[in-house]
Design an enzyme around this catalytic site. Structure first.
Site, short mmCIF file in Angstrom:
data_model
loop_
_atom_site.label_atom_id
_atom_site.label_comp_id
_atom_site.label_asym_id
_atom_site.label_seq_id
_atom_site.Cartn_x
_atom_site.Cartn_y
_atom_site.Cartn_z
N TYR A 82 0.82 -1.22 0.00
CA TYR A 82 0.00 0.00 0.00
C TYR A 82 0.85 1.26 0.00
O TYR A 82 0.46 2.27 -0.57
CB TYR A 82 -1.00 -0.01 1.15
CG TYR A 82 -2.22 -0.81 0.82
CD1 TYR A 82 -3.25 -0.26 0.06
CD2 TYR A 82 -2.35 -2.13 1.20
CE1 TYR A 82 -4.35 -1.00 -0.30
CE2 TYR A 82 -3.45 -2.89 0.85
CZ TYR A 82 -4.45 -2.32 0.10
OH TYR A 82 -5.54 -3.06 -0.27
N HIS A 134 -15.25 2.09 -0.79
CA HIS A 134 -14.13 1.18 -0.51
C HIS A 134 -13.00 1.88 0.23
O HIS A 134 -11.89 1.36 0.28
CB HIS A 134 -13.61 0.57 -1.80
CG HIS A 134 -14.60 -0.36 -2.47
ND1 HIS A 134 -14.42 -0.90 -3.71
CD2 HIS A 134 -15.79 -0.84 -2.03
CE1 HIS A 134 -15.45 -1.67 -4.03
NE2 HIS A 134 -16.31 -1.65 -3.02
#
Ligand SMILES: [Zn+2]
Length: 259
Positions: A82, A134
């Site tokens: 990430y 999301h």
């Protein structure tokens, strides 16, 4: 492109519009869906290894679950993935489609963006009323106590920890098997049920529960407009299907309606 006159007239008088956006809306910016990004170094991993609570889980009880589900437990791998993706997104700018949606918000008193994208490009383009189903890759929070943080240590050995409780920090995005943030989803359902026009933009229309929003709108009498490069399961049910790139169609539509 010639737009149906009825649609142009309706957009001029309507007060309530909702727009669901998916991966297609971001791809035109040169980025970067989860799967598109997962190239090179990251291609060897299963998506579940990079984005699931089982793979990140710091708890022993979940560790055993992870073994049975076949997902490798490696929180540092996920954190690094990430971090890499976050940096990649920083170099990306909204495209003409994003800016057109920001323009539409100026003309419609209740305009809601409902997005499945985690890149934050809608806000960057200037939209104020954005529901992120999301999550957002730029936000980081504690996996235990949910405290958000803007800063964290840059230890290369381990995942940074929460200053409040010591829990592992994680991106504020929805992983496989996790439920959607309830407040965002409820607001999205409400916007879909009360809008007069519902846009479905750059989304395959198969990922639930987002896909059901168009039907919720349609069942309440909204006009459904789909903008997509290819037909989807929604297409036969849509009132209008505008085939092509949202980065090209939306600016033209704005010009046709308010230009
Ligand atoms: Zn914490």
């Amino acid at each position: 492109m010639d737009f149906p006159l009825k649609l142009i007239q309706l957009l001029r008088i309507t007060n309530r519009v909702a727009a669901l956006t998916g991966a297609g809306a971001s791809q035109e910016s040169g980025l970067r869906t989860f799967r598109d990004s997962q190239a090179g170094l990251w291609a060897q991993y299963k998506p579940e290894d990079l984005a699931s609570p089982q793979a990140f889980a710091p708890l022993v009880s979940l560790e055993s679950f992870s073994e049975t589900s076949g997902v490798a437990r490696d929180p540092k791998l996920i954190w690094d993935w990430y971090a890499w993706w976050r940096e990649a997104v920083k170099g990306v700018r909204p495209n003409a489609g994003h800016y057109a949606l920001a323009e539409i918000e100026k003309h419609i008193s209740e305009f809601t963006i409902i997005t499945q994208n985690v890149d934050g490009l809608h806000r960057m383009a200037g939209n104020q009323n954005v529901l992120e189903l999301h999550g957002n890759i730029q936000r980081v929070r504690c996996s235990e106590c949910y405290t958000f943080t803007e800063t964290w240590g840059d230890d290369t050995e381990s995942v940074p920890q929460c200053e409040v409780c010591g829990g592992l920090l994680r991106p504020d995005v929805v992983w496989f098997g996790e439920s959607l943030p309830r407040d965002q989803l409820e607001a999205a359902v409400e916007a879909s049920r009360t809008c007069e026009i519902f846009f479905s933009i750059g989304t395959s229309g198969v990922v639930q529960p987002a896909a059901s929003l168009a039907y919720a709108a349609r069942n309440r009498g909204a006009v459904v407009v789909e903008i997509n490069a290819e037909a989807t399961p929604l297409t036969p049910k849509a009132d209008y299907f505008l085939q092509g790139k949202s980065g090209e169609i939306l600016p033209e539509l704005v010009k046709a309606v308010w230009g």
